[in-house]
Design a protein around this motif. Structure first.
Motif, PDB file in Angstrom:
ATOM      1  N   PHE A 174     -37.814  67.344 -21.340  1.00  0.00           N
ATOM      2  CA  PHE A 174     -38.985  68.030 -20.976  1.00  0.00           C
ATOM      3  C   PHE A 174     -39.158  67.501 -19.499  1.00  0.00           C
ATOM      4  CE2 PHE A 174     -43.646  67.619 -20.192  1.00  0.00           C
ATOM      5  CZ  PHE A 174     -43.928  68.894 -19.897  1.00  0.00           C
ATOM      6  N   PHE A 179     -36.607  65.457 -26.946  1.00  0.00           N
ATOM      7  CA  PHE A 179     -37.267  66.388 -26.444  1.00  0.00           C
ATOM      8  C   PHE A 179     -38.175  65.957 -25.219  1.00  0.00           C
ATOM      9  CE2 PHE A 179     -41.425  68.413 -26.211  1.00  0.00           C
ATOM     10  CZ  PHE A 179     -41.075  69.923 -26.265  1.00  0.00           C
ATOM     11  N   ARG A 180     -38.641  64.797 -25.434  1.00  0.00           N
ATOM     12  CA  ARG A 180     -39.668  64.349 -24.325  1.00  0.00           C
ATOM     13  C   ARG A 180     -38.733  64.165 -22.847  1.00  0.00           C
ATOM     14  NH1 ARG A 180     -42.189  60.406 -27.018  1.00  0.00           N
ATOM     15  NH2 ARG A 180     -40.950  58.787 -26.688  1.00  0.00           N
ATOM     16  N   PRO A 224     -35.140  62.964 -32.333  1.00  0.00           N
ATOM     17  CA  PRO A 224     -35.131  64.393 -31.432  1.00  0.00           C
ATOM     18  C   PRO A 224     -36.415  64.505 -30.848  1.00  0.00           C
ATOM     19  CG  PRO A 224     -34.574  64.626 -33.864  1.00  0.00           C
ATOM     20  CD  PRO A 224     -34.818  63.450 -33.691  1.00  0.00           C
ATOM     21  N   VAL A 225     -37.516  63.622 -31.400  1.00  0.00           N
ATOM     22  CA  VAL A 225     -38.787  63.622 -30.444  1.00  0.00           C
ATOM     23  C   VAL A 225     -38.600  62.853 -28.998  1.00  0.00           C
ATOM     24  CG1 VAL A 225     -41.083  62.718 -30.457  1.00  0.00           C
ATOM     25  CG2 VAL A 225     -40.190  63.622 -32.415  1.00  0.00           C
ATOM     26  N   ALA A 261     -32.993  69.730 -29.597  1.00  0.00           N
ATOM     27  CA  ALA A 261     -34.118  69.258 -29.227  1.00  0.00           C
ATOM     28  C   ALA A 261     -34.175  69.090 -27.689  1.00  0.00           C
ATOM     29  CB  ALA A 261     -34.327  67.811 -29.891  1.00  0.00           C
ATOM     30  N   SER A 262     -33.005  68.861 -26.846  1.00  0.00           N
ATOM     31  CA  SER A 262     -33.041  68.758 -25.680  1.00  0.00           C
ATOM     32  C   SER A 262     -33.165  70.100 -25.064  1.00  0.00           C
ATOM     33  CB  SER A 262     -31.440  68.465 -24.995  1.00  0.00           C
ATOM     34  OG  SER A 262     -31.280  67.221 -25.384  1.00  0.00           O
ATOM     35  N   CYS A 316     -35.006  72.624 -26.219  1.00  0.00           N
ATOM     36  CA  CYS A 316     -36.482  72.974 -26.299  1.00  0.00           C
ATOM     37  C   CYS A 316     -37.241  72.012 -25.340  1.00  0.00           C
ATOM     38  CB  CYS A 316     -37.065  72.585 -27.757  1.00  0.00           C
ATOM     39  SG  CYS A 316     -36.205  73.725 -28.874  1.00  0.00           S
ATOM     40  N   GLY A 317     -36.849  71.067 -24.984  1.00  0.00           N
ATOM     41  CA  GLY A 317     -37.658  70.123 -23.908  1.00  0.00           C
ATOM     42  C   GLY A 317     -37.285  70.839 -22.594  1.00  0.00           C
TER      43      GLY A 317
END
Length: 225
Positions: free
Chosen positions: A131, A127-128, A123-124, A56-57, A59-60
Motif C-alpha cells: 500500500f 499488504f501494508r 499478509p498484513v 496481499a501485495s 490488494c495493497g
C-alpha cells in the motif's frame, strides 16, 4: 442526497456510453497486463513467499493506487471548475507526459523493479508495505493526472467522472495482477528456471503510452460548460 446520487449515476451512464470509454478500457487493459513495476512487485512476492503473499501485495497496491486516483480526481475537478482553458492546458500537458512515459519505457533496460524481502512476512505486513509503495510513488498520481483528462467530459460532474475512471483502471489492474499471481503460483518452478523477464513487454507498454498521447493530442475536445 438521493437527487445528487441520481445525477452522478446519470453522468457515469453518459460516460460509459460515450465512444471514448471503449478506448479507455482497451488502453487501460493493455497497460494493466503489460509487465511494469507493479506486476514485477507482485510476481516477486509470489515467487518468494507464495500465493497468499502475492494476493496481499495485489490488494495493497490496488488500495494505494485508488488513493492516488482520488487525489488526482480532486485536483482535476478543481482545475476543470476553474476554467476550460486551464483544463485544456492540463489535457495537453498530460498527453505530453504520456508520450514521455512511452519514451522512458522504450529506453528502459529490462530489470527487476522489486526485490524479494528477506525472510517471510505476514499478509498484513505485505499488504501494508505494498500500500505504501503504491501510495508514496509520485509517478502514480502523475499518471492518473495525465490519463484521466483525456476521457472525461468537462461539463458534467468532473469529480464523479475522474474518480469513476480511476476506479475502473484500478479494478482492471487488480484483476490482471491477481491473474499473474495465480499463474506464478502454479508455474513457480518453471518461472524460476527462466528467471529473465520477457523483454518485449516494454515495447507494448511504450506503444500504449505513446498512442494515448497522440490520441489525446488529435482527438476532438468535448464541449465545455
Amino acid at each position: 442526497m438521493r437527487h445528487v446520487s441520481s445525477e452522478v449515476l446519470k453522468v457515469i451512464e453518459s460516460l460509459v456510453t460515450a465512444p471514448q470509454f471503449a478506448t479507455f478500457l482497451i488502453a487501460s487493459l493493455i497497460l494493466a497486463i503489460t509487465p511494469g513495476p507493479g506486476v514485477i512487485y507482485v510476481l516477486t512476492q509470489t515467487l518468494s513467499q507464495g500465493r497468499a503473499a502475492g494476493l496481499a501485495s495485489v490488494c495493497g497496491i490496488a488500495l494505494g493506487n485508488l488513493a492516488n486516483a482520488a487525489v488526482a480526481a480532486l485536483g482535476l475537478a478543481v482545475v476543470i471548475a476553474a476554467s476550460s482553458a486551464a483544463f485544456t492546458v492540463v489535457k495537453f500537458a498530460g498527453a505530453a507526459y504520456l508520450v514521455f512515459l512511452g519514451v522512458q519505457a522504450l529506453r528502459a533496460r529490462p530489470r527487476a523493479e522489486a526485490r524479494a524481502v528477506s525472510g517471510r512476512m505476514s499478509p498484513v505486513k505485505l499488504f501494508r508495505s505494498a500500500f505504501f509503495v503504491a501510495l508514496l510513488n509520485p509517478k502514480t498520481a502523475l499518471f492518473f493526472a495525465a490519463l484521466l483528462p483525456q476521457f472525461i467530459q468537462p461539463g458534467d460532474a468532473p469529480l464523479a467522472q475522474t474518480f469513476f475512471l480511476g476506479s475502473v483502471f484500478v479494478v482492471l489492474a487488480l484483476v490482471t495482477d491477481s491473474v499473474y499471481v495465480f499463474a506464478a503460483a502454479g508455474l513457480s518452478s518453471c518461472i524460476r528456471r527462466h528467471s529473465r523477464w520477457h523483454p518485449y513487454g516494454r515495447y507494448l507498454r511504450a506503444a500504449s503510452f505513446m498512442g494515448l498521447g497522440v490520441y489525446a493530442a488529435f482527438a476532438r475536445a468535448p464541449a465545455g460548460k
